[in-house]
Motif scaffolding. Structure first.
Motif, mmCIF file in Angstrom:
data_model
loop_
_atom_site.group_PDB
_atom_site.id
_atom_site.type_symbol
_atom_site.label_atom_id
_atom_site.label_comp_id
_atom_site.label_asym_id
_atom_site.label_seq_id
_atom_site.Cartn_x
_atom_site.Cartn_y
_atom_site.Cartn_z
ATOM 1 N N TYR A 156 -8.951 14.825 -22.657
ATOM 2 C CA TYR A 156 -10.114 15.744 -23.017
ATOM 3 C C TYR A 156 -10.018 17.250 -23.053
ATOM 4 C CZ TYR A 156 -13.185 11.651 -22.172
ATOM 5 O OH TYR A 156 -13.662 10.142 -22.067
ATOM 6 N N PHE A 159 -8.695 18.100 -26.577
ATOM 7 C CA PHE A 159 -10.120 17.933 -27.467
ATOM 8 C C PHE A 159 -10.938 18.943 -27.226
ATOM 9 C CE2 PHE A 159 -12.598 16.130 -30.203
ATOM 10 C CZ PHE A 159 -13.597 15.271 -29.745
ATOM 11 N N VAL A 221 -18.854 15.540 -26.992
ATOM 12 C CA VAL A 221 -17.587 15.576 -26.204
ATOM 13 C C VAL A 221 -17.777 15.340 -24.588
ATOM 14 C CG1 VAL A 221 -15.732 16.990 -25.470
ATOM 15 C CG2 VAL A 221 -16.358 17.123 -27.815
#
Lengths: 314, 266, 286
Positions: A156, A159, A221
């Motif tokens: 994550y 990202f 996200v």
């Protein structure tokens, strides 16, 4: 215009290298969590700041953050779509709804508009409460892409970092182009800008749409990362704090919102105490900045300032 | 090359505008021929600024029409009207204060940009080239007006008269066909006023029509081909400077106007 | 539909509505005078309740006196705020003042939370029981709120209409420069405005204290509703604040009783619609 060798570019490269290479070695989940939220908050702060810089008193950013998050939630959990299909859709959806909001409210200015944006946040939040009966819902993780299977926080992190980097890069480009100049012109003196042929209304609505669309992506996200999504993440207070990131960091500069987001995300975590202390921390930071540092934290170092304009209050 | 017969570039037809209980404009009607300099005068509160605001699209009239180059522009958004060639300057706060004079002029070149917003935002080579071209044009324009020395100064820190000139410079950057100047000499010294008079003459030489609101009678009498007099929102009189200076109604509206009119430069 | 319930709903609506009228009047007053969006008003309202609680439940001061002290104290706090907080900010930008107020509010809320904890505190009702008028049952506690609130509103109305300084305040809110030209002292009108506005909000808090739990969280929703009232009634309008407050109070009372939780959502949607149609508010101008 050739900036190779310019200290700012070197700094940017060094920072990027550190941010890419070091985190895999950070085993402390707490630290990684903070980094991820710095990234998310930076995206929200930068996009909200751009909207504010066109002169609109927009306090509704969290509404579109929520739309993005719930779009992903509904898409992956209830519609069984792949995350990577729903991710861009979430952003587009948030963006389109922002365009509609901007168009519908185009004749409303100043304070009534601010109240409208506040009302929007509450309408979105209360709709979520009503539809989900007030209970938080779990969100599935994204499907694997390349070697990222999103089973670990570090995936994550990359990202979010990628997304934040893109947003920062885009902001930088816009700032240097005539669009940045014209945005400043619209905020400073909208009538003059209009009389020079600039379609100020259209400009503002489009900026609103794009920035809220990106906020939607940030929400997209956030949803799988948080794993459990509830309406408490999307309150008006959060929207205000997003604005505070930009004010404390420095609204008039590129790095300001990022620095503000970083500073105010880290600060409550390293200070002891519970939730009430958080509010005191934020409030004190804002007050100190408003009284002593009108240009924000960026003014502490000339390095980050944009020298093309005088700093507010100077 | 102009045709033998001048055409009408602006036609103001029966404009009326009310603010609450106040009738700011009442059936105002006049024509402007291309290439002329037309003056709008009247005591304070006569409706001159309201007239400008309606013509340039910042206010909608209650009644009446504004025809520009044969098309009805009444009620159009100001940026559309500016795009079609009708541009105005501002009496107060006429600039982007927290940016340099050069930035202001470059913002004023907005209508000259061809490259679309997406490519501009990404600063593609085409966009960067265009930016350079516009920058050169802007510097050239400032140079021709004698403003080049101020290019990097923040406009809010410049003297009043220079700010006015920059405001006119910005309006010229839009390549207007009709220029509305709102009290350009207000607060200017006599030297600055003389410079402005020359500037307006040069603007006319370039084929731009000028509509001028002014309190300075010397400027009006020197420059204008025709004058329109407003009082209490109504058109009081219209004519050449000689005709106006002899009009009794006009003299009555302005105490001591006759004295001032007789002082205009030969 | 039992008539007892209807009258109670109306009574609740009037009581809450007048409370909002008071807070909205305070907010509009400051905006009209100083152009400041005083977002800390919710916290001032909360302080009114807290101080009343501390004096009444803590030290044993009789309720009415506790409210009076808290009202006066917050008024003085307002004067100090204007002189030492807002005066020093000195910014061209209205947003600076708004955010400073917001931050101040957050600070106050945080401090109160630290000092008093999350538990809501209760005050004993100063009056209890009901009045029975021709078969209509009216609870005395709400009646007390209504009566005192109406007294405050009447006082403010008469003050602005008939006293010299009250008229001066109205003059400044219409045109600051013109008022100064005719000799109005801006410093004193601003100080007095803040005194009146904060004491009114504090009084509202004191009045509400016996009716609900007193805690640090009461500020937020009250500010939100106050903003809705102010914006619906027209920013800067005293009449708008009063009528807007009554309207919202009654609507919410009926709404929560008969429609339920979704009432909040409906309130916001209605606000949005009104603002889109008439952004200046129902009694606003410009």
């Amino acid at each position: 215009m050739n900036k190779i060798g310019n200290p700012k570019i070197l700094f940017g490269i060094c920072l990027a290298v550190i941010l890419v290479a070091v985190p895999p070695f950070i085993k402390n989940e707490f630290v990684l969590n903070i980094l991820i939220f710095i990234g998310i908050n930076a995206i929200l702060a930068m996009t909200n700041n751009l909207i504010l810089r066109t002169g609109i008193w927009f306090m509704g950013h969290v509404a579109f953050y929520a739309i993005g998050a719930y779009a992903v939630l509904v898409g992956t959990r209830y519609l069984n779509l792949s995350y990577w299909v729903i991710f861009p859709i979430a952003g587009v959806l948030a963006g389109l709804m922002a365009l509609v909001f901007g168009y519908v409210t185009r004749k409303v200015k100043g304070i009534p508009f601010a109240i409208l944006s506040v009302a929007l946040v509450e309408v979105v939040r209360l709709t979520i409460v009503t539809c989900m009966s007030g209970k938080p819902i779990s969100c599935p993780s994204p499907d694997a892409i390349l070697f990222w299977d999103f089973s670990e926080k570090i995936h994550y992190y990359y990202f979010v970092f990628l997304l934040a980097g893109l947003v920062l890069f885009f902001m930088h480009k816009v700032e240097k182009s005539r669009i940045g100049r014209e945005i400043n012109g619209i905020k400073e003196n909208e009538e003059v800008a209009e009389s020079l042929g600039i379609n100020t209304g259209c400009f503002k609505v489009i900026i609103l749409g794009i920035c809220c669309g990106v906020a939607g992506l940030a929400g997209a996200v956030f949803a799988p990362y948080a794993k459990i999504v509830g309406h408490t993440s999307f309150t008006l207070t959060r929207s205000i704090i997003i604005i505070i990131y930009a004010i404390v960091g420095g609204s008039d500069s590129l790095w300001g919102p990022v620095i503000g987001a970083a500073f105010l995300t880290i600060l409550p975590e390293i200070l002891p105490g519970q939730a009430s202390l958080q509010n005191i921390v934020y409030a004190s930071a804002v007050l100190i900045c408003l009284f002593f540092l009108p240009g924000g934290l960026v003014t502490l170092s000339g390095f980050f300032q944009d020298r093309r304009r005088p700093v507010e209050g100077a | 090359m102009k045709s033998g017969e001048e055409r009408t570039i602006l036609n103001v037809l029966g404009l009326s505008k009310k603010f609450g209980g106040l009738l700011a404009l009442s059936d105002v009607k006049f024509e402007v021929r291309e290439g002329r300099i037309i003056g709008i005068i009247g005591p304070n509160g006569a409706g001159k600024t309201t007239l400008f605001n309606v013509i340039s699209g910042f206010l909608k009239p209650m009644k009446g029409k504004v025809m520009f180059e044969g098309s009805d522009i009444t009620g159009l958004k100001p940026h559309r009207i500016a795009k079609s060639g009708l541009v105005r300057t501002w009496q107060l706060v006429n600039l982007i204060g927290n940016r340099s004079a050069l930035d202001n002029i470059m913002i004023a070149h907005h209508l000259q940009y061809q490259v679309g917003p997406v490519r501009t935002a990404w600063l593609t080579p085409t966009a960067r080239e265009e930016e350079e071209t516009i920058r050169k044009n802007a510097l050239g324009l400032m140079n021709r007006m004698g403003l080049e020395e101020y290019k990097h100064e923040f406009t809010s820190s410049l003297p009043h008269g220079i700010q006015r000139l920059i405001g006119v410079c910005m309006a010229l950057a839009t390549k207007p066909k009709l220029l509305l100047l709102d009290e350009p000499t207000a607060g200017m010294s006599s030297t600055e006023t003389a410079v402005l008079i020359q500037l307006i003459r040069e603007i006319r030489r370039q084929g731009i029509t000028v509509l001028l609101v002014e309190h300075n009678m010397k400027v009006i009498m020197t420059l204008c081909d025709r004058i329109v007099v407003l009082n209490f929102g109504k058109k009081l009189a219209e004519g050449t400077p000689e005709e106006i200076s002899k009009d009794e109604e006009v003299v009555k509206a302005y105490l001591g106007l006759e004295y001032k009119m007789n002082c205009h430069a030969a | 539909m039992s008539s007892i319930i209807i009258f109670q709903v109306i009574l609740n609506g009037l009581a809450m509505g007048l409370i909002y009228s008071l807070t909205a009047a305070g907010f509009s007053l400051i905006y009209g005078q100083a152009g400041i969006l005083f977002f800390a008003l919710g916290e001032v309202y909360m302080l009114g309740a807290i101080v009343t609680y501390v004096l009444n439940a803590g030290i044993g001061v009789p309720y009415i006196i506790a409210v009076a002290i808290s009202t006066g104290g917050l008024g003085i706090f307002g004067v100090l705020l204007e002189r030492y907080f807002f005066h020093f900010l000195e910014s061209e930008n209205a947003l600076t003042y708004a955010f400073a107020s917001l931050a101040l509010g957050m600070l106050i809320a945080g401090i109160v939370l630290e000092l008093f904890g999350e538990q809501g505190k209760a005050i004993e009702a100063p009056v209890s029981g009901v009045l029975n008028i021709y078969g209509v049952i009216l609870t005395k506690d709400k009646l007390l709120v209504i009566i005192i609130a109406l007294l405050i509103i009447s006082f403010l109305h008469l003050f602005f209409k008939f006293t010299k300084i009250g008229r001066a305040i109205r003059a400044v809110s219409q045109d600051e420069d013109a008022a100064e030209l005719v000799g109005v002292s801006l410093a004193s009108t601003k100080a007095l405005t803040f005194f009146l506005a904060l004491s009114t909000a504090g009084a509202a808090g004191g009045l509400i204290a016996p009716l609900f739990y007193v805690d640090a969280f009461m500020a937020g929703p009250t500010l939100m509703t106050t903003l809705i009232v102010v914006v619906l009634g027209g920013l800067g309008s005293f009449v708008g604040a009063i009528s807007g407050g009554l309207f919202i109070g009654l609507v919410q009372s009926f709404g929560y009783t008969f429609v339920g939780g979704i009432m909040s959502l409906i309130t916001f949607i209605v606000t949005i619609i009104v603002l889109l149609v008439k952004p200046e508010g129902l009694f606003g101008h410009e």
